[in-house]
Scaffold this motif. Structure first.
Motif, short mmCIF file in Angstrom:
data_model
loop_
_atom_site.label_atom_id
_atom_site.label_comp_id
_atom_site.label_asym_id
_atom_site.label_seq_id
_atom_site.Cartn_x
_atom_site.Cartn_y
_atom_site.Cartn_z
N SER A 190 -31.61 53.29 2.45
CA SER A 190 -31.52 54.18 1.29
C SER A 190 -32.86 54.14 0.56
N PHE A 191 -33.14 55.21 -0.16
CA PHE A 191 -34.44 55.36 -0.82
C PHE A 191 -34.21 55.88 -2.23
N SER A 192 -34.56 55.07 -3.22
CA SER A 192 -34.37 55.47 -4.62
C SER A 192 -35.57 55.04 -5.45
N PRO A 193 -36.68 55.73 -5.34
CA PRO A 193 -37.88 55.34 -6.11
C PRO A 193 -37.73 55.70 -7.58
N GLY A 194 -38.48 55.01 -8.42
CA GLY A 194 -38.50 55.31 -9.84
C GLY A 194 -39.36 56.52 -10.14
N ASP A 195 -39.33 56.94 -11.38
CA ASP A 195 -40.06 58.15 -11.77
C ASP A 195 -41.56 58.02 -11.54
N LYS B 216 -43.96 60.29 -9.00
CA LYS B 216 -45.19 60.97 -9.43
C LYS B 216 -46.37 60.58 -8.53
N ALA B 217 -46.48 59.29 -8.20
CA ALA B 217 -47.58 58.83 -7.34
C ALA B 217 -47.46 59.44 -5.95
N LEU B 218 -46.23 59.52 -5.42
CA LEU B 218 -46.01 60.10 -4.09
C LEU B 218 -46.40 61.57 -4.07
N LEU B 219 -45.89 62.37 -5.01
CA LEU B 219 -46.15 63.80 -5.01
C LEU B 219 -47.62 64.09 -5.28
N LYS B 220 -48.28 63.27 -6.09
CA LYS B 220 -49.70 63.47 -6.36
C LYS B 220 -50.52 63.28 -5.09
N ASN B 221 -50.21 62.21 -4.32
CA ASN B 221 -50.95 61.95 -3.08
C ASN B 221 -50.73 63.08 -2.07
N VAL B 222 -49.47 63.55 -1.97
CA VAL B 222 -49.18 64.63 -1.02
C VAL B 222 -49.86 65.93 -1.46
N ALA B 223 -49.83 66.21 -2.76
CA ALA B 223 -50.45 67.43 -3.27
C ALA B 223 -51.95 67.47 -2.99
N LEU B 224 -52.58 66.30 -2.94
CA LEU B 224 -54.02 66.23 -2.68
C LEU B 224 -54.35 66.29 -1.20
N SER C 33 -37.78 58.40 6.31
CA SER C 33 -36.55 58.41 7.10
C SER C 33 -35.55 57.50 6.43
N THR C 34 -34.46 58.09 5.91
CA THR C 34 -33.49 57.30 5.13
C THR C 34 -32.11 57.93 5.24
N GLY C 35 -31.10 57.11 5.14
CA GLY C 35 -29.73 57.59 5.18
C GLY C 35 -29.17 57.97 3.83
N GLY C 36 -29.94 57.80 2.78
CA GLY C 36 -29.50 58.16 1.43
C GLY C 36 -30.68 58.22 0.50
N MET C 37 -30.76 59.27 -0.32
CA MET C 37 -31.88 59.41 -1.25
C MET C 37 -31.32 59.70 -2.64
N TYR C 38 -31.83 58.95 -3.63
CA TYR C 38 -31.29 59.04 -4.98
C TYR C 38 -32.42 59.11 -6.00
N GLY C 39 -32.08 59.56 -7.21
CA GLY C 39 -33.06 59.59 -8.28
C GLY C 39 -33.72 60.94 -8.44
N LYS C 40 -34.96 60.92 -8.91
CA LYS C 40 -35.68 62.14 -9.26
C LYS C 40 -36.18 62.90 -8.05
N LEU C 41 -36.51 62.21 -6.96
CA LEU C 41 -37.14 62.87 -5.80
C LEU C 41 -36.25 63.94 -5.16
N THR D 247 -36.20 67.00 -7.30
CA THR D 247 -37.47 67.72 -7.30
C THR D 247 -37.64 68.54 -6.02
N LEU D 248 -37.24 67.98 -4.88
CA LEU D 248 -37.41 68.66 -3.59
C LEU D 248 -36.29 69.66 -3.31
N GLY D 249 -35.19 69.59 -4.06
CA GLY D 249 -34.09 70.52 -3.84
C GLY D 249 -33.28 70.21 -2.61
N ILE D 250 -33.10 68.93 -2.31
CA ILE D 250 -32.31 68.53 -1.13
C ILE D 250 -31.40 67.37 -1.53
#
Length: 400
Positions: free
Chosen positions: A87-92, A96-104, A111-119, A122-125
């Protein structure tokens, strides 16, 4: 000494039997799901570690147990990111750090069987288990059969159906925001999405809902390693950060003892050593009893003092002084026991003492007369002193 050797032989024999039993006993498989790159257990990540180093052979690969915020705070340019976790549940701040790196221009494969929190918002999934959606069974009722995964991307010529146990591939990706430019990369036999790519700025996020495809059990069986390798190939040829924090935590040994307890062989050696020391202390304590010191009884110094004083007076021969001390002692007893004044030893004193003491009148009068006589004489003969002592003892003893 023979008894000591007997105990040592017993202890050594017990340790040898235990070691032999552990060496000869059939090893039980460790079915923990760890995804750890050093684990060769069925659901470890040793095969994935080999695949990563093959596909990014000329690139810098950093494997660690740090958060996204810590990782991206230390890199100077966009890089690839790999996360495989139950499972994957990063903090806010981590999102922000993840999306900033990808945006650049960075890329992230999660790869995870469960995703929780803000991400996921934000991605709409969202990632859900299609066996028990909304609290009841959906789509299928038998989770013991097989499922197949296949790539649906038109740009990939691979049309192979990769077989897996359905019970370990029960998660799917559901789209909650159609406005994003999301592309389906792989689906299962029911047409459910298991892998998508989401453009974000100059980079992409690759989401996969079946992390078990990256474990040793499935990468080393048949051609399933090709499905994992193709999924990994969505990351471009760039430096790679692989964090295992979201499955294993920090996982560092901060103290020597913690390192020993984390290593199975060292842990057993530590426990056996502790047991041996406890047994040694037990046997030594039973064999060597502490010496009990002999305590001498307290001497009766008062009696010795009386004898010494008596010998001194006897050698000095001062019968008058001894007689006066005997009289003083007797008068003190009369005052404390009968509450009589001893200032004047007259007839009134004598009659009062006879009444209160209950002694024979003749003995009391004789004792008082002897005391008066001794007090009136400058010297006292030895026989007179002995007579005084006998009369005082007779009066005192008969009062007890």
């Amino acid at each position: 000494m023979k008894k000591d050797w007997k105990y040592i032989f017993y202890l050594g024999g017990a340790v040898l039997v235990y070691v032999a039993f552990n060496l000869l006993a059939p090893r039980q498989l460790d079915w923990r799901v760890t995804y750890y790159h050093k684990h060769k257990i069925p659901f470890g990540g040793h095969a994935l570690n080999t695949l990563v180093h093959d596909q990014f052979a000329d690139r810098d690969i950093r494997q660690n147990n740090e958060t996204l915020y810590e990782l991206y705070d230390s890199v100077q340019k966009p890089v690839n990111l790999l996360i495989v976790a139950s499972s994957f549940s990063p903090g806010d701040e981590e999102v922000k750090a993840l999306l900033k790196n990808v945006a650049l221009g960075g890329h992230a494969l999660i790869s995870t069987g469960g995703m929780y929190g803000k991400l996921p918002d934000t991605l709409g999934i969202e990632i859900t288990n299609y066996f028990y959606e909304d609290g009841h069974t959906q789509y299928i009722t038998d989770a013991t059969d097989s499922t197949h995964l296949r790539f649906s991307n038109a740009g990939l010529p691979d049309t192979t159906h990769y077989l897996y146990p359905r019970k370990n591939m029960g998660e799917r990706i559901a789209v909650t925001n159609d406005s994003l430019d999301m592309r389906v990369a792989a689906v299962n036999d029911l047409g459910m999405i298991v892998t998508v790519t989401i453009p974000w700025g100059k980079g992409k996020i690759i989401l996969n809902s079946t992390p078990m495809i990256f474990t040793n059990a499935y990468m080393l069986s048949g051609e399933n390693n090709r499905f994992a390798a193709t999924t990994l190939s969505y990351l471009p040829d760039n430096d790679l950060l692989w964090t295992e924090f979201y499955e294993l935590g920090r996982m560092e040994a901060r103290t020597p003892l913690r390192y020993i307890l984390m290593t199975p062989t060292l842990r057993w050696a530590y426990f056996i050593t502790i047991l041996a020391l406890l047994l040694f202390i037990l046997f030594e304590a039973k064999r060597r009893q502490r010496t009990i010191p002999i305590i001498k009884p307290v001497a009766n110094t008062t009696l010795e003092f009386v004898h010494t004083i008596g010998d001194l007076y006897y050698q000095h021969g001062d019968h008058k002084d001894i007689a006066e001390k005997l009289i003083m002692y007797w008068l003190e007893q009369v005052r404390t026991r009968y509450w009589l004044s001893t200032t004047k030893l007259d007839n009134a004193f004598t009659e009062a003492l006879i009444r209160k003491s209950g002694k024979p009148a003749e003995d009391v009068r004789a004792l008082v007369n002897v005391i008066r006589l001794i007090q009136s004489k400058p010297d006292v003969a030895l026989d007179r002193l002995i007579d005084l002592n006998d009369r005082i003892e007779k009066f005192t003893l008969s009062s007890l």
